[in-house]
Design an enzyme around this catalytic site. Structure first.
Site, PDB file in Angstrom:
ATOM      1  CB  SER A   2      -1.680 -91.432 -95.187  1.00 22.54           C
ATOM      2  OG  SER A   2      -1.852 -90.406 -94.056  1.00 22.54           O
ATOM      3  CB  CYS A   3      -6.759 -91.551 -96.959  1.00 26.67           C
ATOM      4  SG  CYS A   3      -5.949 -89.650 -96.839  1.00 26.67           S
TER       5      CYS A   3
END
Length: 495
Positions: A2-3
């Site tokens: 997740s970014c």
């Protein structure tokens, strides 16, 4: 993974730079130590083998040196994440994005399969572990990065959906994988910024340009035929007005909690006077599927703006988990951008007004962005400072990563008592970072002969020494404040 990503075109930035930045976040419950290193041509493999997918790929014989921020712990591959090469081209990889069953059914992901019985092992495609190493050492422009990676995706496929940014002094390009072997890419408009929160992001796409001159759009050559064959044109648009997000993306309930609110906050920050973002009559809401991929900001964007939005926990809204206003049920309702499992923030700034060899600055921050600081380094070096390159799996205050992780955990445990120390830390490090950049730029512009790897290594060491001193002082403060707030504290002294 997740970014969160932000891309800033050169006419949208405060000084004419192209700017690309991304939070590299671990999966839930995982905290991956990272380090900042320089990869020399002699250390770059000539045949690459992925740890996760076992795919083997021959590489060119003439790699350039490049910086990287790989995992500090062996086991899952390099995960080089972000860097700048000798040609002063930047890359960040990757933003994990989403797709849908129609796309993945038409072009399945290329997943690794172990040998079983009479069935031989089957290699998977390429993924986040591999992309920087396979691409960055061999490209001299951002556009070349798109074309090289696009070719690799077509030939070897991928086992996951990813978005990748490339930048040079003039352009920023954003590439998104589509299914196992297809891809699209758009040039970020010079006047605009782009926000990406773990979703397929490109909205409008011009196939006529992509399959023709390729000025602003690029894609795999058979992508329009793929769209038509698999009935993916959900709006019935002409090729030059195709809505890519509707065709290739997702609109899950989880997106409305985990992804789109992050885009909403960043758009709200940069265009808060242009549109209504709050209240029942808001034009743009946290759960909207129609938030734009790119917008022109109201003010030119600075590095401090980039750091602020990538550290966000919805300050000034009812959704701030640290807030003390509004309905308590709304606090923490949406996934913040600055979270506990940020591993690092990588931000590449390429400045057209500086001489070649001194244009690129790589800003780095480690651990939870809500409580860390971002510092600048010159990538034109042979080695990086030990405070950033010596990270291991063991906690140590001799590591910028681990010191930042300790500061964040202690600050969160006593937010109200500690946040003032983080504000002072942020302002002090920011001011000193700009001071170092300013006098260094002045020296170089007065005497370009100073440009050398040894010169920049000295500047980088000065930055590292400065931030180590500031981080140590901040750690002392937050440890003291959090110790005073422990639940087993008692007012009566033993004296």
């Amino acid at each position: 993974m997740s970014c969160t990503t932000i891309l800033v075109g050169r006419k949208a930035s405060f000084d004419g730079s192209t700017m690309i930045a991304r939070n590299d976040d671990s999966p839930s419950g995982v905290y991956m130590p990272k380090k900042f290193v320089l990869v020399k041509p002699e250390d770059q493999p000539r045949t690459y083998k992925s740890v996760l997918s076992h795919v083997e790929i021959p590489l060119p014989e003439d790699p350039m040196a490049y910086t990287a921020v790989p995992n500090a712990i062996d086991g899952e591959g390099i995960w080089a994440a972000c860097g700048v090469n000798e040609a002063e081209v930047g890359m960040t990889a990757t933003e994990t994005i989403t797709s849908n069953a129609r796309v993945l059914g038409a072009d399945p992901l290329v997943v690794y399969e172990k040998a079983e019985g009479d069935r031989p092992e089957k290699a998977g495609g390429i993924g986040e572990e591999d992309l920087v190493v396979l691409t960055l050492p061999y490209i001299k422009t951002a556009r070349e990065g798109v074309l090289r990676l696009g070719h690799l995706l077509e030939e070897y496929g991928t086992y996951e959906m990813n978005g990748i940014a490339f930048s040079d002094r003039d352009e920023i390009w954003w590439l998104e994988s589509i299914g196992g072997h297809h891809w699209i890419a758009r040039r970020v408009p010079d006047t605009d910024y782009v926000v990406m929160p773990n979703q397929q992001g490109i909205d409008l796409f011009d196939f006529k340009d992509a399959l023709g001159e390729g000025r602003e759009n690029l894609c795999s050559r058979d992508l329009w035929a793929f769209v038509e064959k698999n009935h993916l044109n959900l709006k019935g648009d002409a090729p030059e007005h195709f809505h890519a997000r509707e065709a290739f993306g997702s609109h899950d309930d989880a997106d409305h909690v985990y992804n789109t609110p992050r885009a909403w906050f960043m758009l709200r920050y940069f265009n808060g006077s242009s549109y209504t973002f709050d209240g029942p009559d808001a034009q743009m809401k946290p759960e909207s599927d129609q938030l734009p991929w790119n917008m022109t900001p109201e003010n030119l964007i600075t590095p401090e703006d980039v750091k602020y939005v990538l550290s966000s926990h919805y300050q000034g809204t009812p959704y701030d988990p640290y807030g003390s206003y509004g309905e308590s049920s709304q606090r923490g309702a949406y996934r913040s951008i600055g979270i506990n499992r940020n591993d690092f923030l990588g931000f590449v700034q390429i400045r057209p007004y500086m001489p070649a060899g001194a244009r690129a600055i790589e800003w780095l921050a480690f651990a939870s962005n809500a409580f860390n600081v971002m510092v600048p380094f010159y990538p034109n070096v042979d080695r990086t400072p030990a405070y950033l390159n010596s990270t291991t799996g063991d906690v140590s205050t001799e590591s910028f990563y681990w010191t930042s992780r300790l500061i964040a955990a202690l600050t969160d445990a006593n937010y109200k008592g500690n946040i003032n120390w983080i504000e002072r830390y942020t302002e002090s490090v920011g001011a000193k970072s700009h001071e170092i950049l300013n006098w260094t730029d002045d020296e170089i512009q007065a005497d370009p002969a100073k440009i050398s790897k040894s010169y920049f290594e000295g500047i980088n060491q000065e930055v590292a020494d400065m931030v180590k001193k500031e981080a140590t002082a901040t750690l002392n403060h937050v440890l003291y404040e959090t110790s005073n707030a422990m639940k087993n504290s008692y007012a009566r002294s033993d004296a």
